[in-house]
Design a protein around this motif. Structure first.
Motif, mmCIF file in Angstrom:
data_model
loop_
_atom_site.group_PDB
_atom_site.id
_atom_site.type_symbol
_atom_site.label_atom_id
_atom_site.label_comp_id
_atom_site.label_asym_id
_atom_site.label_seq_id
_atom_site.Cartn_x
_atom_site.Cartn_y
_atom_site.Cartn_z
ATOM 1 N N MET A 148 0.794 -15.365 39.692
ATOM 2 C CA MET A 148 0.740 -15.660 38.286
ATOM 3 C C MET A 148 0.376 -17.132 38.094
ATOM 4 N N THR A 149 -0.576 -17.397 37.226
ATOM 5 C CA THR A 149 -0.988 -18.761 36.919
ATOM 6 C C THR A 149 -0.125 -19.311 35.795
ATOM 7 N N LEU A 150 0.457 -20.481 36.029
ATOM 8 C CA LEU A 150 1.273 -21.126 34.997
ATOM 9 C C LEU A 150 0.373 -21.787 33.962
ATOM 10 N N PRO A 151 0.814 -21.816 32.703
ATOM 11 C CA PRO A 151 -0.007 -22.474 31.680
ATOM 12 C C PRO A 151 -0.115 -23.963 31.953
ATOM 13 N N LYS A 152 -1.207 -24.555 31.465
ATOM 14 C CA LYS A 152 -1.392 -25.992 31.642
ATOM 15 C C LYS A 152 -0.332 -26.784 30.890
ATOM 16 N N LEU A 153 0.003 -26.322 29.692
ATOM 17 C CA LEU A 153 0.992 -27.019 28.883
ATOM 18 C C LEU A 153 2.225 -26.143 28.734
ATOM 19 N N VAL A 154 3.392 -26.758 28.799
ATOM 20 C CA VAL A 154 4.644 -26.022 28.657
ATOM 21 C C VAL A 154 5.520 -26.719 27.619
ATOM 22 N N PHE A 155 6.277 -25.931 26.859
ATOM 23 C CA PHE A 155 7.196 -26.494 25.873
ATOM 24 C C PHE A 155 8.209 -27.382 26.580
ATOM 25 N N ASP A 156 8.462 -28.550 26.012
ATOM 26 C CA ASP A 156 9.431 -29.482 26.583
ATOM 27 C C ASP A 156 10.613 -29.692 25.636
ATOM 28 N N HIS A 157 10.332 -30.169 24.418
ATOM 29 C CA HIS A 157 11.453 -30.380 23.510
ATOM 30 C C HIS A 157 11.009 -30.514 22.055
ATOM 31 N N ILE A 158 12.014 -30.435 21.179
ATOM 32 C CA ILE A 158 11.845 -30.675 19.755
ATOM 33 C C ILE A 158 12.504 -32.014 19.456
ATOM 34 N N ALA A 159 11.813 -32.858 18.707
ATOM 35 C CA ALA A 159 12.355 -34.171 18.348
ATOM 36 C C ALA A 159 12.738 -34.192 16.874
ATOM 37 N N ILE A 160 14.007 -34.498 16.622
ATOM 38 C CA ILE A 160 14.503 -34.760 15.272
ATOM 39 C C ILE A 160 14.427 -36.266 15.092
ATOM 40 N N ILE A 161 13.654 -36.726 14.111
ATOM 41 C CA ILE A 161 13.551 -38.163 13.877
ATOM 42 C C ILE A 161 14.551 -38.565 12.791
ATOM 43 N N ALA A 162 15.092 -39.756 12.951
ATOM 44 C CA ALA A 162 16.110 -40.240 12.023
ATOM 45 C C ALA A 162 16.062 -41.766 11.961
ATOM 46 N N ARG A 163 16.617 -42.312 10.874
ATOM 47 C CA ARG A 163 16.716 -43.775 10.779
ATOM 48 C C ARG A 163 17.711 -44.315 11.794
ATOM 49 N N THR A 164 18.807 -43.560 12.016
ATOM 50 C CA THR A 164 19.813 -43.950 12.997
ATOM 51 C C THR A 164 20.238 -42.711 13.779
ATOM 52 N N LEU A 165 20.792 -42.932 14.959
ATOM 53 C CA LEU A 165 21.283 -41.793 15.738
ATOM 54 C C LEU A 165 22.438 -41.102 15.028
ATOM 55 N N ASP A 166 23.284 -41.867 14.347
ATOM 56 C CA ASP A 166 24.401 -41.255 13.613
ATOM 57 C C ASP A 166 23.893 -40.313 12.527
ATOM 58 N N GLU A 167 22.864 -40.731 11.782
ATOM 59 C CA GLU A 167 22.294 -39.853 10.752
ATOM 60 C C GLU A 167 21.702 -38.598 11.385
ATOM 61 N N GLY A 168 20.987 -38.762 12.489
ATOM 62 C CA GLY A 168 20.389 -37.622 13.169
ATOM 63 C C GLY A 168 21.423 -36.671 13.730
ATOM 64 N N ALA A 169 22.485 -37.217 14.318
ATOM 65 C CA ALA A 169 23.556 -36.375 14.856
ATOM 66 C C ALA A 169 24.251 -35.619 13.731
#
Length: 117
Positions: free
Chosen positions: A1-22
């Motif tokens: 089986m051939t693996l895809p060239k690109l693989v899902f890694d992660h989703i990024a939640i952007i925030a002004r501060t880590l506390d707001e994002g958490a």
């Protein structure tokens, strides 16, 4: 089986501060985000939650104690001033030099602690 060239890694939640994002993740998913680390090259820091073997949920924000980078921060964080939100989904490449051309931008080696990508 051939693996895809690109693989899902992660989703990024952007925030002004880590506390707001958490707080955003806790409110919407009922999950407490574990500690992540710093990205000195980009002047950011993050929280990371494993979603599987190699998949993650990330909360990322400008590190107020980090250096000012000589380039725009990723995910347009230099201009971000709103409530936390999904900023991007990120893929990984098994061979980035073969999968991307220069028209996609500069390839930069990154580190966070002992991690390298």
């Amino acid at each position: 089986m051939t693996l895809p060239k690109l693989v899902f890694d992660h989703i990024a939640i952007i925030a002004r501060t880590l506390d707001e994002g958490a707080g955003y993740v806790s409110e919407h998913l009922g999950i407490d985000m574990p500690i992540g680390g710093e990205h000195p090259f980009m002047g950011t820091h993050n929280l990371l939650l494993s979603l599987g073997d190699m998949e993650f949920l990330e909360v990322i924000a400008i590190d107020p104690d980090g250096p000012q980078p000589d380039r725009p921060r990723w995910f347009n964080l230099d201009r971000f001033d709103g409530t936390p939100k999904i900023g991007a989904w990120i893929v990984g490449s098994r061979d980035i030099t073969a999968d991307f051309s220069k028209k996609h931008g500069e390839i930069i080696n990154m580190t966070r602690g002992d991690l390298k990508w």
